[in-house]
Design a protein around this motif. Sequence first.
Motif, PDB file in Angstrom:
ATOM      1  N   ARG A 137       7.811 -36.181  17.297  1.00  0.00           N
ATOM      2  CA  ARG A 137       7.055 -36.352  18.331  1.00  0.00           C
ATOM      3  C   ARG A 137       7.274 -35.207  19.233  1.00  0.00           C
ATOM      4  O   ARG A 137       6.447 -34.542  19.769  1.00  0.00           O
ATOM      5  N   ARG A 138       8.620 -34.834  19.285  1.00  0.00           N
ATOM      6  CA  ARG A 138       8.804 -33.809  20.453  1.00  0.00           C
ATOM      7  C   ARG A 138       8.370 -32.397  19.847  1.00  0.00           C
ATOM      8  O   ARG A 138       7.805 -31.316  20.531  1.00  0.00           O
ATOM      9  N   GLY A 139       8.551 -32.251  18.496  1.00  0.00           N
ATOM     10  CA  GLY A 139       8.015 -31.078  17.682  1.00  0.00           C
ATOM     11  C   GLY A 139       6.542 -30.851  17.763  1.00  0.00           C
ATOM     12  O   GLY A 139       5.889 -29.954  18.099  1.00  0.00           O
ATOM     13  N   ALA A 140       5.856 -32.070  17.619  1.00  0.00           N
ATOM     14  CA  ALA A 140       4.342 -32.100  17.742  1.00  0.00           C
ATOM     15  C   ALA A 140       3.840 -31.547  19.307  1.00  0.00           C
ATOM     16  O   ALA A 140       2.809 -31.016  19.373  1.00  0.00           O
ATOM     17  N   HIS A 147      -2.035 -34.870  22.924  1.00  0.00           N
ATOM     18  CA  HIS A 147      -2.459 -36.298  22.969  1.00  0.00           C
ATOM     19  C   HIS A 147      -1.929 -37.163  21.974  1.00  0.00           C
ATOM     20  O   HIS A 147      -1.582 -38.233  22.081  1.00  0.00           O
ATOM     21  N   ILE A 148      -2.021 -36.611  20.876  1.00  0.00           N
ATOM     22  CA  ILE A 148      -1.653 -37.213  19.677  1.00  0.00           C
ATOM     23  C   ILE A 148      -0.267 -37.561  19.574  1.00  0.00           C
ATOM     24  O   ILE A 148       0.586 -38.472  19.488  1.00  0.00           O
ATOM     25  N   ALA A 149       0.649 -36.527  19.995  1.00  0.00           N
ATOM     26  CA  ALA A 149       2.388 -36.321  20.019  1.00  0.00           C
ATOM     27  C   ALA A 149       2.507 -37.534  21.103  1.00  0.00           C
ATOM     28  O   ALA A 149       3.765 -38.168  21.027  1.00  0.00           O
ATOM     29  N   ALA A 150       1.620 -37.664  22.078  1.00  0.00           N
ATOM     30  CA  ALA A 150       2.005 -38.897  23.160  1.00  0.00           C
ATOM     31  C   ALA A 150       1.993 -40.053  23.081  1.00  0.00           C
ATOM     32  O   ALA A 150       2.576 -40.827  23.499  1.00  0.00           O
ATOM     33  N   THR A 151       0.751 -40.336  22.184  1.00  0.00           N
ATOM     34  CA  THR A 151       0.231 -41.514  21.963  1.00  0.00           C
ATOM     35  C   THR A 151       0.661 -42.467  20.675  1.00  0.00           C
ATOM     36  O   THR A 151       0.286 -43.490  20.621  1.00  0.00           O
ATOM     37  N   ILE A 152       0.896 -41.553  19.543  1.00  0.00           N
ATOM     38  CA  ILE A 152       1.097 -42.099  18.295  1.00  0.00           C
ATOM     39  C   ILE A 152       2.409 -42.968  18.472  1.00  0.00           C
ATOM     40  O   ILE A 152       3.410 -42.668  18.967  1.00  0.00           O
ATOM     41  N   ASP A 153       2.498 -44.112  17.700  1.00  0.00           N
ATOM     42  CA  ASP A 153       3.483 -45.148  17.554  1.00  0.00           C
ATOM     43  C   ASP A 153       4.868 -44.212  16.838  1.00  0.00           C
ATOM     44  O   ASP A 153       4.417 -43.561  15.606  1.00  0.00           O
ATOM     45  N   GLY A 179       9.744 -45.904  14.803  1.00  0.00           N
ATOM     46  CA  GLY A 179      11.385 -45.685  14.546  1.00  0.00           C
ATOM     47  C   GLY A 179      11.980 -44.307  14.653  1.00  0.00           C
ATOM     48  O   GLY A 179      13.234 -44.327  14.416  1.00  0.00           O
ATOM     49  N   THR A 180      11.140 -43.399  15.051  1.00  0.00           N
ATOM     50  CA  THR A 180      11.787 -42.155  14.942  1.00  0.00           C
ATOM     51  C   THR A 180      11.516 -41.557  16.309  1.00  0.00           C
ATOM     52  O   THR A 180      11.041 -42.266  17.158  1.00  0.00           O
ATOM     53  N   ASN A 181      12.144 -40.506  16.708  1.00  0.00           N
ATOM     54  CA  ASN A 181      12.184 -39.694  17.988  1.00  0.00           C
ATOM     55  C   ASN A 181      10.911 -38.986  18.270  1.00  0.00           C
ATOM     56  O   ASN A 181      10.379 -38.426  17.503  1.00  0.00           O
TER      57      ASN A 181
END
Length: 93
Positions: free
Chosen positions: A33-36, A82-88, A91-93
């Motif tokens: 998510r941080r990478g995205a 937006h995708i990086a901030a809102t996707i479930d 169980g990952t970071n």
Amino acid sequence: MNWQAEARAQWPILTVFGIFVGAFALVAVGFWRRGALLIGIGVAVAAAFRLVLSDETAGLLVVRAKPLDFATMVTAAAAMMHIAATIDPLGTN
């Protein structure tokens, strides 16, 4: 022209490339998510460079007309962030 002069001339795309390398490193170690989010930031930086730099200075960031390049990159950056901030996180970071 030697390769060092070529690299200096292409500093905008190399800066964005560096941001992408950092983003992919985050993804590789499990922080996808941080990478995205960092990929989205990298595209936003590319859009800002395209907006403020001349066509000659922007180098390889130039694809079409400045307004179209900027609008395309801003749209892609906003979608990625937006995708990086809102996707479930699943169980990952």
